[in-house]
Design an enzyme around this catalytic site. Sequence first.
Site, mmCIF file in Angstrom:
data_model
loop_
_atom_site.group_PDB
_atom_site.id
_atom_site.type_symbol
_atom_site.label_atom_id
_atom_site.label_comp_id
_atom_site.label_asym_id
_atom_site.label_seq_id
_atom_site.Cartn_x
_atom_site.Cartn_y
_atom_site.Cartn_z
ATOM 1 N N HIS A 18 0.854 -1.307 -0.057
ATOM 2 C CA HIS A 18 0.043 -0.006 0.051
ATOM 3 C C HIS A 18 1.021 1.240 0.080
ATOM 4 C CE1 HIS A 18 -2.880 -2.886 2.122
ATOM 5 N NE2 HIS A 18 -3.421 -2.577 1.104
ATOM 6 N N LYS A 42 -18.439 -6.301 8.090
ATOM 7 C CA LYS A 42 -17.138 -7.126 8.121
ATOM 8 C C LYS A 42 -16.197 -6.936 9.066
ATOM 9 C CE LYS A 42 -13.675 -7.149 4.354
ATOM 10 N NZ LYS A 42 -12.934 -6.500 3.346
ATOM 11 N N ARG A 91 -1.877 -6.076 -8.395
ATOM 12 C CA ARG A 91 -0.757 -7.067 -8.137
ATOM 13 C C ARG A 91 -0.841 -8.123 -9.213
ATOM 14 N NH1 ARG A 91 -2.747 -7.766 -2.219
ATOM 15 N NH2 ARG A 91 -4.410 -7.570 -3.523
HETATM 16 P P1 ADP Z 1 -9.745 -3.885 -0.471
HETATM 17 O O1 ADP Z 1 -10.420 -4.648 0.787
HETATM 18 O O2 ADP Z 1 -10.491 -2.777 -0.778
HETATM 19 O O3 ADP Z 1 -9.120 -4.934 -1.372
HETATM 20 P P2 ADP Z 1 -6.884 -3.595 0.636
HETATM 21 O O4 ADP Z 1 -6.546 -3.021 1.775
HETATM 22 O O5 ADP Z 1 -6.808 -5.039 0.486
HETATM 23 O O6 ADP Z 1 -8.365 -2.944 0.468
HETATM 24 O O7 ADP Z 1 -6.284 -2.818 -0.636
HETATM 25 C C1 ADP Z 1 -6.354 -1.584 -1.041
HETATM 26 C C2 ADP Z 1 -5.681 -1.283 -2.301
HETATM 27 O O8 ADP Z 1 -4.530 -1.571 -2.305
HETATM 28 C C3 ADP Z 1 -6.306 -2.239 -3.398
HETATM 29 O O9 ADP Z 1 -6.368 -1.488 -4.645
HETATM 30 C C4 ADP Z 1 -5.316 -3.124 -3.410
HETATM 31 O O10 ADP Z 1 -5.354 -4.082 -4.786
HETATM 32 C C5 ADP Z 1 -3.927 -2.564 -3.272
HETATM 33 N N1 ADP Z 1 -3.113 -3.505 -2.730
HETATM 34 C C6 ADP Z 1 -2.686 -4.522 -1.863
HETATM 35 N N2 ADP Z 1 -2.086 -4.819 -1.437
HETATM 36 C C7 ADP Z 1 -0.926 -4.457 -2.564
HETATM 37 C C8 ADP Z 1 0.467 -4.696 -2.660
HETATM 38 N N3 ADP Z 1 1.128 -5.667 -2.275
HETATM 39 N N4 ADP Z 1 0.909 -3.912 -3.717
HETATM 40 C C9 ADP Z 1 0.193 -3.156 -4.541
HETATM 41 N N5 ADP Z 1 -1.235 -2.959 -4.276
HETATM 42 C C10 ADP Z 1 -1.712 -3.475 -3.081
#
Ligand code: ADP
Length: 160
Positions: A18, A42, A91
């Site tokens: 992130h 959730k 990803r």
């Molecule tokens: P959500 O519950 O909306 O999927 P996340 O916290 O899992 O929320 O992810 C928020 C954003 O960050 C999403 O766009 C996700 O694809 C991106 N993201 C999550 N992990 C990574 C990573 N390792 N590299 C790049 N982007 C990421």
Amino acid sequence: MKRTAVFPGSFDPFTIGHEGIVRRALCLFDEIIIAVGANALKKSYYSLETRKEMIASVFKDEPRIKVDHYEGLTVDYCRRMGAEYLLRGLRTAADFEFERAIAQVNRTLEPTVESVFLLTVPEHTSINSTIVRDIIRSGGDASRFVPAAIDLREYRGEDL
Ligand code: ADP
């Protein structure tokens, strides 16, 4: 006009994946709002306040990044905040399919909000919050997967 992007997510917890997306997006936008989606249905491992606190500690020296939370539709939140861009990270091909559907529906709901995607750097492709959470819950050391500013020992998760 100021270019504001919302980076929405669960961030349970916020990872270096992130962080990488947000830092790279800083050259595209004037302001980025990292918005934790608060979903009453959730369950999360870290509380909403803890997640916001962790993220704020990472960007405490970056005035162009704000941390907030929202309930309801992401595009409604974007409109309320005057943000015309919705930032997401990609990803894998699975991410792409998932994000494609959401972005296309979001466009139908709110055509003024443009979704923008950044591809993760290869080293962050396999990092996701679920795995990081599992390591923490099992007593492992997940520090290398979260930003250096976050000391996981300072935060307690909730037993789910
Ligand atoms: P959500 O519950 O909306 O999927 P996340 O916290 O899992 O929320 O992810 C928020 C954003 O960050 C999403 O766009 C996700 O694809 C991106 N993201 C999550 N992990 C990574 C990573 N390792 N590299 C790049 N982007 C990421």
